[in-house]
Design an enzyme around this catalytic site. Sequence first.
Site, mmCIF file in Angstrom:
data_model
loop_
_atom_site.group_PDB
_atom_site.id
_atom_site.type_symbol
_atom_site.label_atom_id
_atom_site.label_comp_id
_atom_site.label_asym_id
_atom_site.label_seq_id
_atom_site.Cartn_x
_atom_site.Cartn_y
_atom_site.Cartn_z
ATOM 1 N N HIS A 96 0.835 -1.198 0.000
ATOM 2 C CA HIS A 96 0.000 0.000 0.000
ATOM 3 C C HIS A 96 0.877 1.259 0.000
ATOM 4 O O HIS A 96 0.598 2.239 -0.702
ATOM 5 C CB HIS A 96 -0.908 -0.031 1.233
ATOM 6 C CG HIS A 96 -1.807 1.153 1.360
ATOM 7 N ND1 HIS A 96 -2.150 1.682 2.581
ATOM 8 C CD2 HIS A 96 -2.435 1.929 0.448
ATOM 9 C CE1 HIS A 96 -2.942 2.712 2.414
ATOM 10 N NE2 HIS A 96 -3.129 2.895 1.118
ATOM 11 N N GLU A 99 2.167 1.914 -3.395
ATOM 12 C CA GLU A 99 1.115 2.549 -4.227
ATOM 13 C C GLU A 99 1.119 4.073 -4.039
ATOM 14 O O GLU A 99 0.994 4.831 -4.990
ATOM 15 C CB GLU A 99 -0.250 1.956 -3.864
ATOM 16 C CG GLU A 99 -1.445 2.637 -4.495
ATOM 17 C CD GLU A 99 -2.555 2.920 -3.503
ATOM 18 O OE1 GLU A 99 -2.927 4.105 -3.334
ATOM 19 O OE2 GLU A 99 -3.042 1.943 -2.884
ATOM 20 N N HIS A 100 1.308 4.517 -2.790
ATOM 21 C CA HIS A 100 1.383 5.960 -2.510
ATOM 22 C C HIS A 100 2.635 6.582 -3.136
ATOM 23 O O HIS A 100 2.585 7.674 -3.689
ATOM 24 C CB HIS A 100 1.433 6.194 -0.992
ATOM 25 C CG HIS A 100 0.094 6.196 -0.335
ATOM 26 N ND1 HIS A 100 -0.407 7.288 0.327
ATOM 27 C CD2 HIS A 100 -0.862 5.238 -0.229
ATOM 28 C CE1 HIS A 100 -1.603 7.002 0.822
ATOM 29 N NE2 HIS A 100 -1.898 5.759 0.505
ATOM 30 N N GLU A 170 5.122 10.405 3.174
ATOM 31 C CA GLU A 170 4.065 9.514 2.690
ATOM 32 C C GLU A 170 3.737 8.423 3.700
ATOM 33 O O GLU A 170 2.621 7.919 3.730
ATOM 34 C CB GLU A 170 4.448 8.928 1.334
ATOM 35 C CG GLU A 170 3.271 8.699 0.407
ATOM 36 C CD GLU A 170 2.347 9.911 0.236
ATOM 37 O OE1 GLU A 170 1.116 9.717 0.247
ATOM 38 O OE2 GLU A 170 2.843 11.044 0.106
ATOM 39 N N GLU A 177 -4.353 7.887 6.814
ATOM 40 C CA GLU A 177 -5.417 7.083 6.197
ATOM 41 C C GLU A 177 -5.892 6.009 7.160
ATOM 42 O O GLU A 177 -7.095 5.767 7.315
ATOM 43 C CB GLU A 177 -4.893 6.454 4.905
ATOM 44 C CG GLU A 177 -5.933 5.659 4.138
ATOM 45 C CD GLU A 177 -5.413 5.122 2.812
ATOM 46 O OE1 GLU A 177 -6.161 4.370 2.168
ATOM 47 O OE2 GLU A 177 -4.262 5.435 2.429
#
Length: 990
Positions: A96, A99-100, A170, A177
């Site tokens: 994940h 992906e960022h 990030e 999130e």
Amino acid sequence: KMKKERRWTYKSQDSGVESTTASNQTAMAGGMEAAADKGGEIVKARTDEREYRRIVLKNSLEVLLISDAETDKCAASMNVNVGSFSDPEGLDGLAHFLEHMLFYASEKYPEEDSYSKYITEHGGSTNAYTSSEDTNYHFDINTDSFDEALDRFAQFFIKPLMSADATMREIKAVDSENQKNMLSDSWRLRQLQKHLSRDDHPYHKFSTGNMDTLHVRPEAKGVDTRSELLKFYDEHYSVNIMHLVIYGKENLDKLQGLVEELFQEIRNTNKTILRLPGQPCTPDHLQVLVKVVPIRQYHELTVSWPITPTIHQYEEAPSRYLSHLIGHEGEGSLFHALKILGFATGLYAGEAGTMEYSFFNVSIDLTDAGHEHMEDIIGLLFRHMKILQHSGVPRWIFDEISAISETSFHYQAKTHPISYATGISSKMRIYPTKHWLVGSSLPSKFNPAIVKKVLDEISPSNVRIFWESNKFEGKTDKIEPWYNTPYSLEKITKETIQEWEQSAPDVNLFLPIPNVFIPTDLLLKDVKDKENFPVMLRKTSFSRLWYKPDTKFFRPKAYVKMEFNCPLAVSSPDAVVLSSMFVWLLEDCLNEYAYYAEDAGLYYGLSLSDNGFELYLGGFNHKLMILLEAVIEKIAKFEVKPDRFSVIKEMDTKAYQNNKFRQPYSQATSYCSLVLHDQTWPWTEELDALLHMEAEDLVKFVPMMLSRAFVECYVAGNVDKEEAESMVKHVEDVLFKDPKPICRQLFPSQLLTDRVAELGTRTKYFYHQQGSNPKDENSALVHYIQVHQDEFSMNVKLQLFCLIAKQATFHQLRTVEQLGYITSLSRRNHSGVNGVQFIIQSSDKGPRHIDSRVESLLKDLESKFYNMSDEEFKSNVTALTDMKLEKHKNLSEESRFYWGEIRNGTLKFNRIEAEVAALREIKREELIDYFDEYIKIDAPKKKSLSIFVYGSQHLKEMVSDKAKVASPFIEIEDIVRFRNSLPLYRSLRG
């Protein structure tokens, strides 16, 4: 309050990592036609005029090209067959996190965030999501900017730059999130289900990642997260496990040339696909009853069975067949029986899983009485399973499912290219080429043995029961480690379940009857008058009818909206709640009948509106009038059944009480609306009214509410003028023209209006409020600038400002300063009064600090606007023009636009053309003057409002922050009293 999806069908098992915005997985169009393309035939729908081609590049990248000469947006989606299941041990969330990071920069385009900037400035959007086995990257953009955008996109898979200085920023974004999800009951239950599985199975992992898993723990072990990130990318991102979809305007040959030029440099390491070690549950994880304490107020049962994945038999569709019967809501269904007993308010069934393991789930929303009768409900569920086993697999039921699917499929509406491309790219590794568009949506092979095999697996010896309720608070003995969810676990034998089955109430369970709503007339009407805009077809003292035939989409479908304007419906908190109960009970009594219509692709909905209530009907037009007549009859003969009133009141009470568990940014936007909208009420007052309400109050209220009404109607689609008029005449005949009419016309003084409060110029207003959930650490800000009432030239200046400022806002406040995962700038329209709002939610910084950063950003934007070249200005005007001229994709989209004009009272059906004309006349200096006059920090006509919602992390700052509000600033102490002291904009309605 939204209706939940009726049933689940097969879906891939998401590992709990979500996309930020538009990554909707849409059903793909397909059917019996085939496009003869290189690499095999691709089955597509009869109504689909797009061209398709499968190609394989020299590096083995498999690509689907889609050419749509009519499109005004191009899109691309790359699906990489690696997800959170591949996270290395001790680095949960690394897939994940990658992906960022991938979107930051590349060797060819090294400027940070330049990809997102380019996409946004050319009318597009970009996003990505990580699931258990896939990571999907996608974007859309105006057609004339597609080639460069695609080049920028391709570089992420060729030579990305995942810079060291961006790493910690990030990680904070991933942590933010995760913070957003910590108090979400769906995330908490999903992780608990994973927790109660084999710890050597990837399903067991925590997939989102947070500061602890991506920084604190690795650092303590001497592990460098960025080095591991680069290693993960090198090991897993190989072209042989990627699938690309390109959706363009050019012909297939040109698209192929573009793809071959841009994507053939992606390296191929012949990566092998992750193979899972079978089912994630051992016998220790089966035959268990798990009691779970949720955050919100509710009771829910989720009954789950590990089954052999049926995705391999997608044409036989056994789970689709079973979910149709178990999730049915007509008479004789399990849900109907539970509803009559007063035990349940919703039931959903279906399969979720991967190619190698799967679960069949039945989820039941319980009432308080249902919670007390859990054993009876489980008993009835298994009794229902036995009935299905003893009934065999009737061919007619499968044929009906197949017929409904085929009709739905052939006449499916077009969707947005980004959604379409994303949905297909995620299917390409699962299905053979010919079914890339079809997926699982066309059951075609009747095979009773396969259905029976799945039914045999749904047994008492294989079950996992998750029982969520606040009543378990303080009565559990275990904690799930990632979300701190309290739970307890006990074993439950199949003999116990058999006892529950035998002792359950005696109810009449039987299979559904044949569906009379399946459309058989799918012919298109021969429309003689090709109106480009809605026309007023009819007006009386009781109603007004706007009509727009379908001249673009050519589907046998219709869209109908009827707003019943009833002045009493929203005149006080009591009235709003009574009106809400009226709508809930109407839907409740129609459910068994209307369920068949919805199953056949004919939908309806009832909801409160600003001035009464709204009825929506949409879908296949053939039998729409039958459904309309049934709804109007129920309105005319409305009765309050005390037992159903009690259930709905309980349901509505919980819905109100759960308002306090909303995300802080959602609370802040609600406060903002309450400040601005006249004749609206705090939800706490509405809850108080509800708690004191009895069935007799509703019996007295409904005739009074309906006694004065005006019906605003919009009918569009495959309907001729006579049919449209007959719908409205029927409503009038039943409700207004009886010898003892239920409704009478409004008095002239009762013409309804929507009024919005006008904030004072050069005055900044503040509202400080504690977050309603004391366990939520997140704080939120809504910084709202009110600008002007609806006017074409002013509208496009505001739209242009937002387009130019949007990416700068996201880059500075989200990417650089990392204030919070939820960061946005958008236009806001309150009944025709336009403004701009910044929304930011943060667990790191308090609202006052965030507000100061928005003010600082506005200061920075001054130089951005003042130094903008003529070329940049023209480029932004062109991008906005292309965005505004983007055609509606389907009847629903077009109808929502026109209905918005009708409902707001603006009636500017030519808005798009008129605003584009105004946009083309705007000069750079005019935009700067507009910014100087209304938006910048010291603008002379500025009207602004900041809503601060404090999470537990920052609550101690609230008192001192309020004390700092001094003249000329104004603190709002009481929202309604403050609103009542303000002047109102003129109403555009009435």
